[in-house]
Write a protein that holds these residues in place. Sequence first.
Motif, PDB file in Angstrom:
ATOM      1  N   THR A  50       5.516 -12.646  -4.666  1.00 26.64           N
ATOM      2  CA  THR A  50       5.958 -12.646  -6.058  1.00 26.64           C
ATOM      3  C   THR A  50       5.515 -13.931  -6.745  1.00 26.64           C
ATOM      4  OG1 THR A  50       7.909 -11.450  -5.354  1.00 26.64           O
ATOM      5  CG2 THR A  50       7.973 -12.432  -7.557  1.00 26.64           C
ATOM      6  N   THR A  99       7.240 -10.125 -17.409  1.00 26.69           N
ATOM      7  CA  THR A  99       7.734  -9.055 -16.538  1.00 26.69           C
ATOM      8  C   THR A  99       6.722  -7.909 -16.481  1.00 26.69           C
ATOM      9  OG1 THR A  99       9.992  -9.640 -17.129  1.00 26.69           O
ATOM     10  CG2 THR A  99       9.660  -7.489 -16.115  1.00 26.69           C
ATOM     11  N   GLY A 137       3.986  -8.276 -14.115  1.00 28.21           N
ATOM     12  CA  GLY A 137       4.404  -8.407 -12.724  1.00 28.21           C
ATOM     13  C   GLY A 137       4.795  -9.815 -12.318  1.00 28.21           C
ATOM     14  N   ARG A 166       7.696 -12.647 -12.136  1.00 31.10           N
ATOM     15  CA  ARG A 166       9.155 -12.688 -12.153  1.00 31.10           C
ATOM     16  C   ARG A 166       9.634 -13.979 -12.816  1.00 31.10           C
ATOM     17  NH1 ARG A 166      13.331 -10.037  -9.975  1.00 31.10           N
ATOM     18  NH2 ARG A 166      15.278 -11.216  -9.798  1.00 31.10           N
ATOM     19  N   THR A 175      -0.856 -10.501  -8.525  1.00 25.35           N
ATOM     20  CA  THR A 175       0.588 -10.210  -8.543  1.00 25.35           C
ATOM     21  C   THR A 175       0.868  -8.830  -7.967  1.00 25.35           C
ATOM     22  OG1 THR A 175       0.329  -9.300 -10.749  1.00 25.35           O
ATOM     23  CG2 THR A 175       0.930 -11.621 -10.597  1.00 25.35           C
ATOM     24  N   ILE A 210       4.793  -4.411 -10.508  1.00 24.81           N
ATOM     25  CA  ILE A 210       6.192  -4.162 -10.856  1.00 24.81           C
ATOM     26  C   ILE A 210       6.208  -3.191 -12.021  1.00 24.81           C
ATOM     27  CG2 ILE A 210       8.350  -5.165 -11.668  1.00 24.81           C
ATOM     28  CD1 ILE A 210       7.608  -7.752 -10.339  1.00 24.81           C
ATOM     29  N   HIS A 255      13.162  -0.127  -2.776  1.00 19.39           N
ATOM     30  CA  HIS A 255      12.188  -0.797  -3.654  1.00 19.39           C
ATOM     31  C   HIS A 255      12.355  -0.376  -5.123  1.00 19.39           C
ATOM     32  CE1 HIS A 255      10.297   3.047  -2.966  1.00 19.39           C
ATOM     33  NE2 HIS A 255       9.419   2.792  -3.917  1.00 19.39           N
ATOM     34  N   THR A 280      13.578  -0.564 -11.900  1.00 17.81           N
ATOM     35  CA  THR A 280      12.483  -1.471 -11.586  1.00 17.81           C
ATOM     36  C   THR A 280      11.950  -1.138 -10.202  1.00 17.81           C
ATOM     37  OG1 THR A 280      13.566  -3.196 -12.883  1.00 17.81           O
ATOM     38  CG2 THR A 280      11.801  -3.898 -11.389  1.00 17.81           C
ATOM     39  N   THR A 329       9.015  -1.900  -7.270  1.00 20.29           N
ATOM     40  CA  THR A 329       8.036  -2.888  -6.823  1.00 20.29           C
ATOM     41  C   THR A 329       7.216  -2.316  -5.666  1.00 20.29           C
ATOM     42  OG1 THR A 329       9.677  -4.570  -7.354  1.00 20.29           O
ATOM     43  CG2 THR A 329       7.751  -5.301  -6.106  1.00 20.29           C
TER      44      THR A 329
END
Lengths: 417, 417
Positions: free
Chosen positions: B4, B34, B37, B39, B178, B181, B210, B227, B229
């Motif tokens: 991340t 966001t 991707g 955080r 990344t 997301i 996830h 969300t 991932t």
Amino acid sequence: MTNTVRAEVITIGDEILFGQITDTNTAWIGTELTNIGVRVVRKTSVGDQQDAILQSLQEAHQRADIIIITGGLGPTKDDITKKTLCTYFGVGMVRNEIALALVTGFFEKRGREMTDLNRGQADLPANATYMQNDWGTAPGMWFEHEGRVYVSLPGVPFEMKHLMSNRILPKLTEHFKTPIIKHKMIRTVGIGESFLAERIEAWEDALPDHIKLAYLPSFGGVKLRLTATGDDNALLDQELAEQVAKVMPLIEKNVYGFDSDEIENVVGKLLVEKNLTLSVAESCTGGYVSAQITKVPGSSAYFWGSVVSYSNSVKISQLGVQPETLDQFGAVSEETIRQMAEGVRKTLGTNVGIATSGIAGPGGGTPEKPVGTIWIACATDQRTVTRLLKLGQYRDQNIQLTTMYVLNMLREELINQ
Amino acid sequence: MTNTVRAEVITIGDEILFGQITDTNTAWIGTELTNIGVRVVRKTSVGDQQDAILQSLQEAHQRADIIIITGGLGPTKDDITKKTLCTYFGVGMVRNEIALALVTGFFEKRGREMTDLNRGQADLPANATYMQNDWGTAPGMWFEHEGRVYVSLPGVPFEMKHLMSNRILPKLTEHFKTPIIKHKMIRTVGIGESFLAERIEAWEDALPDHIKLAYLPSFGGVKLRLTATGDDNALLDQELAEQVAKVMPLIEKNVYGFDSDEIENVVGKLLVEKNLTLSVAESCTGGYVSAQITKVPGSSAYFWGSVVSYSNSVKISQLGVQPETLDQFGAVSEETIRQMAEGVRKTLGTNVGIATSGIAGPGGGTPEKPVGTIWIACATDQRTVTRLLKLGQYRDQNIQLTTMYVLNMLREELINQ
């Protein structure tokens, strides 16, 4: 003079970090703390993770006397803030009977069934002083720990504001001896930051050390904030008044108000003073001007109504704009804006009528009339003034700036009434 | 799957700490990061003091790969951010010729004289990569330092947004690998957070590890954010779609939209689809409903206009409300709201008319009709529906909630058209 009391504000919630909501709480809290002479030294937003919250609490503990925490108290948040505070303070959770009674009553009153999630909201860290929330089920909490005060509040703005205003701020004022900090804000419109700075340079350089000046550029205007620090309330007020009296002659025609005066409140007061009524004809602002005017409680005393004439047919039928004028000059023209302002004043039977018509964008622009071409007007029983604005390409900005300018045009006309 | 990438956002300015302005930049930045991707792990606001800025930079360096700094670049800020970055990176300031040419051009274009303050805006820390700001004189800057990326942007929202969208985000996406997301937002109205939570509990518990669910309560509705991932774009989209399909039957009637759908965009799309036109009669909302509708670019295709009838005389003259109705039942009554919705539809000649009338407060309440008593209506060629809202005592909230409810009433009627 006692030492400065420092505060930090910590907001908890992934939704703030991810930008799902805009945090308006901390600005409000910042204003309120500043007004009681507490200096806000930092604001921090962290997610719904215990380790991040713990770290922010430990950091704040090093820098601040007051730590205000908002958010993370909702039932579906699993009350992360309360659990983390238990860990941080090294205490357990205890059900608070007063809180439970209030949560129960809250649901009974609404004839709703209470869930265990809701019941859990009455559990508080053992060292918490319970601060009653009259507007929701999430509790306010006050902690005293190693010489610092910690306050935990719900994130829902009106619940937080109620708790701060009625419970926390009085308790903070009582708990801390703070130096007196006085603010005076001068609100200007129609002059850029650097030009304002040059115009008042000599005055600014001559300010005494305990009076600071800040430039706050915002949409459609620059605010000048004077901050005086000392220990004599009356003297500070007098010194601020003297400085304002000195600078006003340099910027008078650009000043629309002071302190919390918004342009819509200023014109409202003027309309009441002069016993005049107002109507609005809006095209490109689409109702935003009226919405600003009616944000003011009691605006029904002087505001009779508006016609939002997005289509030409409405301009003709409701405002009496001449079809030939629209054909010959178009909806975005001095001729049309004049008829709109005079038309709404006549049709709605008010003393004053203001109007907006233009191309807010992003579509609708032409080489002759690009996006941002906007006419505004103000009609009274004495005359009708019009003005052409050449704004930018952003729809929201064009709507907000046009509103600021037409309300300022109204203000200038009312002063001469 | 790569690790991340973490970001922190630092906003600089006493005016944010003192609550003189509300920080909307960080919410926008949070959304954009966001979406690529990244955080966002923390947001920090500090004042215009070098030591506080340095400390926040050092702390962020420990936690984040990307540090985004906004504010402190204005001429009257004495460019505190640039000077502090020089100290932080241990470099000197160098005048950037491209930046100077742009500042000069900016002033020439506006026929304004340039001040030394303005000229100074072309001085950058020696290790800065200059990022051109097309909308102002404050520069964007990109730094690479000890494996972190630092970005400095002006605090003026539209300048910051322009730089982020056109210069910074593409460069970040290119610079960092990344994980993917994906977000899916389900927007609900008319059901409380804890009741929503109980209704979808089984579905929520069955979500794979996830895919995370967040409840985002906001004014007039609760948003559900999923969300996911992973490293397979198409698979994540498919998995999210499947979860939405599973939960929808449980909440269908409360869902008005997805992702960035605002209620005003949703009704706009429906009106276009069904080829229908809309007019609005507003009393207590004072233009706010119209302002929301016209926030949508292209709304002139279906929105013809509004009558904001704050005074009874305007209700009678512009909307054709019967004086007897006002005398007998009052302005806040089912009879009046019905005539307002049908009246504006008829007078402005649209397919659909909606209306609001009530007591927004703080004044105007009576024992029979306390503050928060508000009627809404929607009139089509088939029928007129009305509804009584019993809201709270806060003017702003009552105006915003009423707008949400009347637009949702319109949405429900349009679906049946």
